[in-house]
Design a protein around this motif. Structure first.
Motif, PDB file in Angstrom:
ATOM      1  N   PRO A  39       0.953  -1.255   0.131  1.00 12.41           N
ATOM      2  CA  PRO A  39       0.171   0.086   0.156  1.00 12.41           C
ATOM      3  C   PRO A  39       0.851   0.948   0.075  1.00 12.41           C
ATOM      4  N   THR A  40       0.470   2.353  -0.568  1.00 14.21           N
ATOM      5  CA  THR A  40       1.008   3.456  -0.588  1.00 14.21           C
ATOM      6  C   THR A  40       0.873   4.286   0.989  1.00 14.21           C
ATOM      7  N   PRO A  41       1.691   4.749   1.437  1.00 11.20           N
ATOM      8  CA  PRO A  41       1.874   5.176   3.024  1.00 11.20           C
ATOM      9  C   PRO A  41       0.972   6.299   3.064  1.00 11.20           C
ATOM     10  N   ARG A  42       0.143   6.448   4.086  1.00 10.91           N
ATOM     11  CA  ARG A  42      -0.658   7.709   4.254  1.00 10.91           C
ATOM     12  C   ARG A  42       0.191   8.816   4.812  1.00 10.91           C
ATOM     13  N   GLN A  43      -0.125  10.117   4.450  1.00 12.22           N
ATOM     14  CA  GLN A  43       0.686  11.372   5.322  1.00 12.22           C
ATOM     15  C   GLN A  43      -0.451  12.208   5.691  1.00 12.22           C
ATOM     16  N   GLY A  44       0.036  13.144   6.615  1.00 15.49           N
ATOM     17  CA  GLY A  44      -1.020  13.967   7.052  1.00 15.49           C
ATOM     18  C   GLY A  44      -1.216  14.976   5.768  1.00 15.49           C
ATOM     19  N   VAL A  45      -2.687  15.589   6.143  1.00 12.96           N
ATOM     20  CA  VAL A  45      -2.830  16.649   5.357  1.00 12.96           C
ATOM     21  C   VAL A  45      -1.970  18.093   5.270  1.00 12.96           C
ATOM     22  N   GLY A  46      -1.681  18.330   6.627  1.00 13.38           N
ATOM     23  CA  GLY A  46      -0.785  19.334   6.750  1.00 13.38           C
ATOM     24  C   GLY A  46      -1.552  20.623   6.629  1.00 13.38           C
ATOM     25  N   PRO A  47      -1.039  21.731   6.797  1.00 12.05           N
ATOM     26  CA  PRO A  47      -1.800  23.033   7.161  1.00 12.05           C
ATOM     27  C   PRO A  47      -2.427  23.813   6.044  1.00 12.05           C
ATOM     28  N   PHE A  48      -1.979  23.475   4.695  1.00 10.08           N
ATOM     29  CA  PHE A  48      -2.213  24.306   3.578  1.00 10.08           C
ATOM     30  C   PHE A  48      -3.211  23.613   2.468  1.00 10.08           C
ATOM     31  N   TYR A  49      -4.124  22.733   2.720  1.00  2.27           N
ATOM     32  CA  TYR A  49      -5.239  22.167   2.212  1.00  2.27           C
ATOM     33  C   TYR A  49      -6.043  23.662   1.914  1.00  2.27           C
ATOM     34  N   PRO A  50      -6.452  23.763   0.720  1.00  2.00           N
ATOM     35  CA  PRO A  50      -7.323  25.186   0.521  1.00  2.00           C
ATOM     36  C   PRO A  50      -8.598  25.175   1.456  1.00  2.00           C
ATOM     37  N   GLN A  51      -8.411  26.618   1.828  1.00  2.00           N
ATOM     38  CA  GLN A  51      -9.707  26.830   2.639  1.00  2.00           C
ATOM     39  C   GLN A  51     -11.093  26.951   1.842  1.00  2.00           C
ATOM     40  N   THR A  52     -10.509  27.775   0.675  1.00  2.83           N
ATOM     41  CA  THR A  52     -11.615  28.135  -0.294  1.00  2.83           C
ATOM     42  C   THR A  52     -10.791  27.275  -1.645  1.00  2.83           C
ATOM     43  N   PHE A  83      -4.814   2.037  -7.776  1.00  7.62           N
ATOM     44  CA  PHE A  83      -4.946   0.544  -7.595  1.00  7.62           C
ATOM     45  C   PHE A  83      -5.571   0.242  -6.285  1.00  7.62           C
ATOM     46  N   ASP A  84      -6.147  -0.933  -6.131  1.00  8.99           N
ATOM     47  CA  ASP A  84      -6.451  -1.399  -4.850  1.00  8.99           C
ATOM     48  C   ASP A  84      -5.376  -2.459  -4.617  1.00  8.99           C
ATOM     49  N   SER A  85      -5.053  -2.890  -3.462  1.00 10.09           N
ATOM     50  CA  SER A  85      -3.964  -3.990  -3.048  1.00 10.09           C
ATOM     51  C   SER A  85      -4.027  -5.191  -3.904  1.00 10.09           C
ATOM     52  N   PRO A 193      11.722   1.002   4.507  1.00 13.22           N
ATOM     53  CA  PRO A 193      12.134   1.690   3.240  1.00 13.22           C
ATOM     54  C   PRO A 193      11.386   1.397   1.909  1.00 13.22           C
ATOM     55  N   LYS A 194      10.745   0.200   1.838  1.00 11.16           N
ATOM     56  CA  LYS A 194      10.085  -0.057   0.554  1.00 11.16           C
ATOM     57  C   LYS A 194       8.758   0.760   0.531  1.00 11.16           C
ATOM     58  N   ALA A 195       8.403   0.858   1.607  1.00 14.44           N
ATOM     59  CA  ALA A 195       7.174   1.757   1.671  1.00 14.44           C
ATOM     60  C   ALA A 195       7.498   3.072   1.634  1.00 14.44           C
ATOM     61  N   ARG A 196       8.394   3.622   2.274  1.00 16.82           N
ATOM     62  CA  ARG A 196       9.043   4.943   2.030  1.00 16.82           C
ATOM     63  C   ARG A 196       9.234   5.276   0.672  1.00 16.82           C
ATOM     64  N   ALA A 197       9.760   4.395  -0.369  1.00 18.31           N
ATOM     65  CA  ALA A 197      10.070   4.392  -1.607  1.00 18.31           C
ATOM     66  C   ALA A 197       8.871   4.639  -2.461  1.00 18.31           C
ATOM     67  N   ARG A 198       7.500   4.180  -2.064  1.00 15.06           N
ATOM     68  CA  ARG A 198       6.518   4.176  -2.658  1.00 15.06           C
ATOM     69  C   ARG A 198       5.975   5.956  -2.851  1.00 15.06           C
ATOM     70  N   LEU A 199       6.766   6.543  -2.014  1.00 17.59           N
ATOM     71  CA  LEU A 199       6.192   8.095  -2.023  1.00 17.59           C
ATOM     72  C   LEU A 199       7.403   9.046  -2.739  1.00 17.59           C
ATOM     73  N   LYS A 218       5.737   9.943 -12.587  1.00 20.64           N
ATOM     74  CA  LYS A 218       4.694   8.964 -12.376  1.00 20.64           C
ATOM     75  C   LYS A 218       4.559   8.357 -11.064  1.00 20.64           C
ATOM     76  N   PHE A 219       3.599   8.541 -10.628  1.00 19.75           N
ATOM     77  CA  PHE A 219       3.087   8.225  -9.269  1.00 19.75           C
ATOM     78  C   PHE A 219       1.903   7.115  -8.938  1.00 19.75           C
ATOM     79  N   ASP A 220       2.212   6.040  -8.793  1.00 20.94           N
ATOM     80  CA  ASP A 220       0.968   5.184  -8.723  1.00 20.94           C
ATOM     81  C   ASP A 220       0.439   5.274  -7.202  1.00 20.94           C
TER      82      ASP A 220
END
Ligand SMILES: [Fe+2]
Length: 226
Positions: A39-52, A83-85, A193-199, A218-220
């Motif tokens: 699976p692609t690792p999740r990361q946080g949304v962070g502070p800059f997702y658009p308000q509008t 993809f799904d897993s 490291p393999k999961a990290r490399a996914r990002l 390219k980013f799957d």
């Protein structure tokens, strides 16, 4: 062309060229095709997702509707598949990206640094995956920016993928070869490291059939239920 009709026709060109080139469908799936994909690792949304959300939120972030200029920075054609897993394509997913501009500035009230905005850069956009799970964006490589006095974030693009089955999946994509990647605690918080490399995505040479001036990235994304 400028104006509403010009933008609509340009969007159609963006999508049809992708299908004709077959680039997204040629993406490598990685080593796990025989079983479940990592699976692609999740990361946080962070502070800059658009308000509008901007009025123009199509998949070409290098042009803003109603303006004739082009965003500053190194052009990239950003594409991949969702993809799904089990390796099945996820169609009809909404893929959103948001990112800093070529100077490392977000178009967000929370980014108060004295760094210029780029009026021709649409810092947020979306696409819908096609039957093959493919999405595509045209954007620019963002610059690094300081998240604190002692923490410089490497260039990255935030992703959110929304689909009925998997809900909202959020992560960040980084650029291979950037020396700041090694020091970023968010990226290196992924211990496998393999999961990290996914990002981490490579910056590839331009595809002449798309744009001879735009690097290809390219980013799957492999989704798993939350
Ligand atoms: Fe960010």
């Amino acid at each position: 062309m400028t104006g509403k009709n010009g933008n609509i026709s340009r969007r159609r060109i963006l999508r049809s060229v992708t299908a004709a080139a077959g680039l997204a469908a040629a993406l490598p799936l990685g080593p796990a095709m025989a079983g479940l994909l990592l699976p692609t690792p999740r990361q946080g949304v962070g502070p800059f997702y658009p308000q509008t959300k901007p009025l123009d939120q199509d998949n070409d972030l290098t042009r803003v509707q109603g303006r004739s200029g082009r965003a500053e920075g190194r052009l990239i054609e950003l594409m991949g598949r969702v993809f799904d897993s089990a390796g099945a394509a996820v169609p009809d997913a909404r893929v959103e990206i948001w990112q800093a501009n070529s100077q490392g500035r977000y178009d967000h009230l929370g980014d108060r640094r004295d760094v210029p905005l780029d009026a021709n850069f649409q810092g947020f956009g979306h696409d819908i995956t096609n039957a093959a799970g493919a999405y595509r964006f045209r954007t620019i490589e963002p610059a690094p920016y300081p998240a604190s006095n002692s923490w410089m974030r490497p260039p990255h693009i935030h992703f959110a993928v929304l689909s009925p089955r998997y809900g909202r999946f959020v992560t960040q994509m980084y650029f291979a070869g950037n020396p700041l990647n090694a020091e970023d605690w968010l990226l290196n918080g992924i211990s496998n490291p393999k999961a990290r490399a996914r990002l981490i995505a490579a910056i590839e040479p331009p595809a002449p059939e798309l744009d001879p001036d735009a690097s290809v990235v390219k980013f799957d994304i492999v989704l798993t239920p939350a």
